[in-house]
Design a protein around this motif. Structure first.
Motif, short mmCIF file in Angstrom:
data_model
loop_
_atom_site.label_atom_id
_atom_site.label_comp_id
_atom_site.label_asym_id
_atom_site.label_seq_id
_atom_site.Cartn_x
_atom_site.Cartn_y
_atom_site.Cartn_z
N ALA A 1 -4.83 4.37 -2.94
CA ALA A 1 -3.58 5.08 -3.18
C ALA A 1 -3.83 6.57 -3.37
O ALA A 1 -3.10 7.42 -2.82
CB ALA A 1 -2.87 4.50 -4.40
N LEU A 2 -4.86 6.90 -4.13
CA LEU A 2 -5.17 8.32 -4.35
C LEU A 2 -5.63 8.98 -3.05
O LEU A 2 -5.27 10.14 -2.78
CB LEU A 2 -6.25 8.46 -5.42
N TRP B 1 -3.83 -1.74 -11.71
CA TRP B 1 -4.30 -2.09 -10.36
C TRP B 1 -5.82 -2.24 -10.35
O TRP B 1 -6.52 -1.79 -11.27
CB TRP B 1 -3.93 -0.98 -9.37
N THR B 2 -6.33 -2.82 -9.28
CA THR B 2 -7.78 -2.85 -9.09
C THR B 2 -8.26 -1.44 -8.77
O THR B 2 -7.50 -0.58 -8.31
CB THR B 2 -8.16 -3.78 -7.93
N LEU B 3 -9.53 -1.21 -9.00
CA LEU B 3 -10.09 0.11 -8.70
C LEU B 3 -9.98 0.41 -7.21
O LEU B 3 -9.72 1.55 -6.81
CB LEU B 3 -11.56 0.16 -9.15
N THR B 4 -10.14 -0.62 -6.37
CA THR B 4 -10.01 -0.42 -4.93
C THR B 4 -8.60 0.07 -4.57
O THR B 4 -8.43 1.02 -3.79
CB THR B 4 -10.31 -1.72 -4.17
N ASP B 5 -7.58 -0.57 -5.14
CA ASP B 5 -6.20 -0.15 -4.85
C ASP B 5 -5.92 1.25 -5.37
O ASP B 5 -5.22 2.03 -4.73
CB ASP B 5 -5.22 -1.15 -5.46
N GLY C 1 -4.01 12.32 -1.40
CA GLY C 1 -4.80 13.52 -1.12
C GLY C 1 -4.76 14.55 -2.22
O GLY C 1 -4.43 15.72 -1.99
N PRO C 2 -5.09 14.17 -3.48
CA PRO C 2 -4.99 15.11 -4.59
C PRO C 2 -6.02 16.21 -4.51
O PRO C 2 -7.05 16.09 -3.83
CB PRO C 2 -5.24 14.21 -5.80
N ASP C 3 -5.74 17.30 -5.21
CA ASP C 3 -6.71 18.37 -5.40
C ASP C 3 -7.50 18.12 -6.67
O ASP C 3 -7.04 17.41 -7.58
CB ASP C 3 -6.01 19.73 -5.51
N GLN C 4 -8.68 18.72 -6.74
CA GLN C 4 -9.50 18.61 -7.94
C GLN C 4 -9.40 19.88 -8.75
O GLN C 4 -9.27 20.98 -8.21
CB GLN C 4 -10.96 18.35 -7.57
N VAL C 5 -9.46 19.72 -10.08
CA VAL C 5 -9.49 20.86 -10.98
C VAL C 5 -10.57 20.61 -12.03
O VAL C 5 -11.06 19.50 -12.20
CB VAL C 5 -8.13 21.08 -11.69
N ALA D 1 0.83 -1.21 0.00
CA ALA D 1 0.00 0.00 0.00
C ALA D 1 0.87 1.26 0.00
O ALA D 1 0.57 2.24 -0.71
CB ALA D 1 -0.93 0.00 1.21
N GLU D 2 1.93 1.23 0.77
CA GLU D 2 2.85 2.38 0.81
C GLU D 2 3.49 2.59 -0.56
O GLU D 2 3.65 3.72 -1.03
CB GLU D 2 3.93 2.11 1.86
N ALA D 3 3.87 1.49 -1.21
CA ALA D 3 4.49 1.58 -2.53
C ALA D 3 3.51 2.12 -3.57
O ALA D 3 3.88 2.94 -4.42
CB ALA D 3 5.02 0.21 -2.95
N ARG D 4 2.27 1.67 -3.52
CA ARG D 4 1.28 2.18 -4.47
C ARG D 4 1.03 3.67 -4.27
O ARG D 4 0.84 4.42 -5.24
CB ARG D 4 -0.03 1.38 -4.34
N THR D 5 1.05 4.11 -3.04
CA THR D 5 0.88 5.54 -2.77
C THR D 5 2.01 6.35 -3.41
O THR D 5 1.77 7.41 -4.01
CB THR D 5 0.84 5.81 -1.26
#
Length: 389
Positions: free
Chosen positions: A252-253, A244-248, A257-261, A216-220
């Motif tokens: 990871a996203l 990856w699976t949609l869950t993973d 903590g991405p921002d939206q645009v 999980a850390e690596a996917r992040t």
């Protein structure tokens, strides 16, 4: 509160700077070229070299060979979408833990299933012995091709029957599968090929597996780097790019903590935290990128840099992009190398006189860099075939 707007022009500016394609943004090291796009496609041996060339400030094929085989600052891994990529040694443990470990486990299950169904009594213990013998042979003989390993290890000359009793039954040797499994496990890596830098007939060397990291850390970490290079983008883009699976993908996203645009078509997309401001325009740039170059393969939706009307000319039936001509962040044509070595290209549209002059200069730069080497993409596209003919 309205979301920040990222225009199509700004998305193209990002390609020039972040993908190291604008002249002032070009990288000093081969590892930096890979990191700028997270990973370089390596299914076709020439792609690694030509993708790096387009992003390097200086250096020829020998510079990239040194990174792959001497410094080992760039390594090939079977990873995203079960595809071969080249990544920096710094990022390799994250790619391994996030993606390659699961592929290796699946490869092992598949091979053991085939061994069991073959009915010769070959099992996990036999496979472990074959793997150990292959590693011992590499230690004894040094870098070796698959054929040399097979000559040195009797177990690798074993043949098994796949799909016994079915109309598509076939007999196969185990050497390729065992070598692939050792590579997927990180116990061997691809070394110098037989022939030139365009060859995929690699020698193999014994190596140590990558340090174990939490998946999980690596996917992040992969998602964080991918967003920086490819944002604005969507979770569907990241799912397509990684496999990856949609869950993973969502986990990871969420950790990033991405921002939206907001995009010009009204759609919502994701960027790295705080990466919502306008991107300064780089100086004008032209690029001739190889088939499978990551800048052409980084999104499921490529509409912002490719006119949909040109897709059929530049992609094969499976969705693999061919050699492309770029002008200021937009695909404007395709190119090919003829048998005599000439670099030829065709524009799809009319980007203007300045573009044609810059593309002509870039084609000459590419021809000088390639020299006597001959490049035929593994995945042929309609325009590339037409240009060669």
């Amino acid at each position: 509160m309205s979301l920040p707007l990222v225009t199509t022009a700004e998305r193209r500016h990002r390609l020039g700077r972040r993908h190291r394609l604008a002249p002032s943004a070009r990288a000093a090291t081969v590892a930096e070229t890979a990191d700028s796009v997270v990973a370089l496609h390596a299914t076709d041996a020439a792609t690694v070299f030509l993708s790096a060339r387009a992003r390097l400030a200086e250096g020829g094929p020998d510079t990239i060979e040194r990174a792959l085989y001497e410094d080992v600052s760039l390594v090939r891994l079977l990873s995203m979408r079960n595809t071969l990529f080249a990544v920096s040694a710094e990022l390799a443990p994250h790619v391994d833990a996030s993606t390659a470990r699961a592929i290796a486990a699946k490869e092992r299950r598949t091979l053991l299933k085939h061994l069991d169904e073959d009915g010769q009594g070959l099992d996990a213990a036999w496979l472990a012995g074959a793997e150990a013998a292959a590693l011992d042979a590499l230690d004894a003989h040094g870098p070796s091709t698959g054929s040399r390993l097979s000559a040195a290890v009797p177990a690798l000359r074993q043949k098994i029957t796949i799909s016994r009793g079915k109309k598509y039954e076939t007999e196969q040797g185990v050497a390729t599968r065992v070598i692939r499994l050792l590579a997927a496990d990180g116990r061997i890596r691809r070394d110098r090929p037989r022939g030139s830098w365009t060859s995929s007939q690699y020698r193999w060397v014994h190596t140590e597996p990558w340090p174990a990291l939490p998946a999980a850390e690596a996917r992040t970490e992969i998602a964080r780097r991918w967003l920086r290079a490819y944002g604005p983008a969507t979770e569907a883009d990241l799912k397509w790019w990684t496999g990856w699976t949609l869950t993973d993908v969502r986990k990871a996203l969420a950790a990033v903590g991405p921002d939206q645009v907001r995009l010009e078509d009204g759609a919502t997309a994701l960027v790295s935290p705080g990466d919502t401001g306008p991107e300064p325009a780089p100086e004008p740039w032209a690029a001739l990128l190889p088939g499978l170059d990551p800048t052409g393969m980084g999104w499921a939706d490529r509409g912002f840099h490719l006119d949909p009307a040109h897709r059929s000319a530049l992609f094969d039936y499976a969705g693999n992009i061919g050699p492309t001509v770029w002008w200021n962040g937009e695909i404007v044509g395709g190119w090919a190398q003829r048998s005599g070595g000439e670099i030829v290209w065709r524009l799809l549209g009319s980007p203007g006189r300045a573009a044609e002059q810059a593309i002509t200069a870039e084609a000459a730069r590419l021809a000088a860099w390639v020299g006597e080497a001959r490049i035929t993409p593994r995945f042929r596209t309609p325009l590339e075939r037409e240009l060669v003919a």
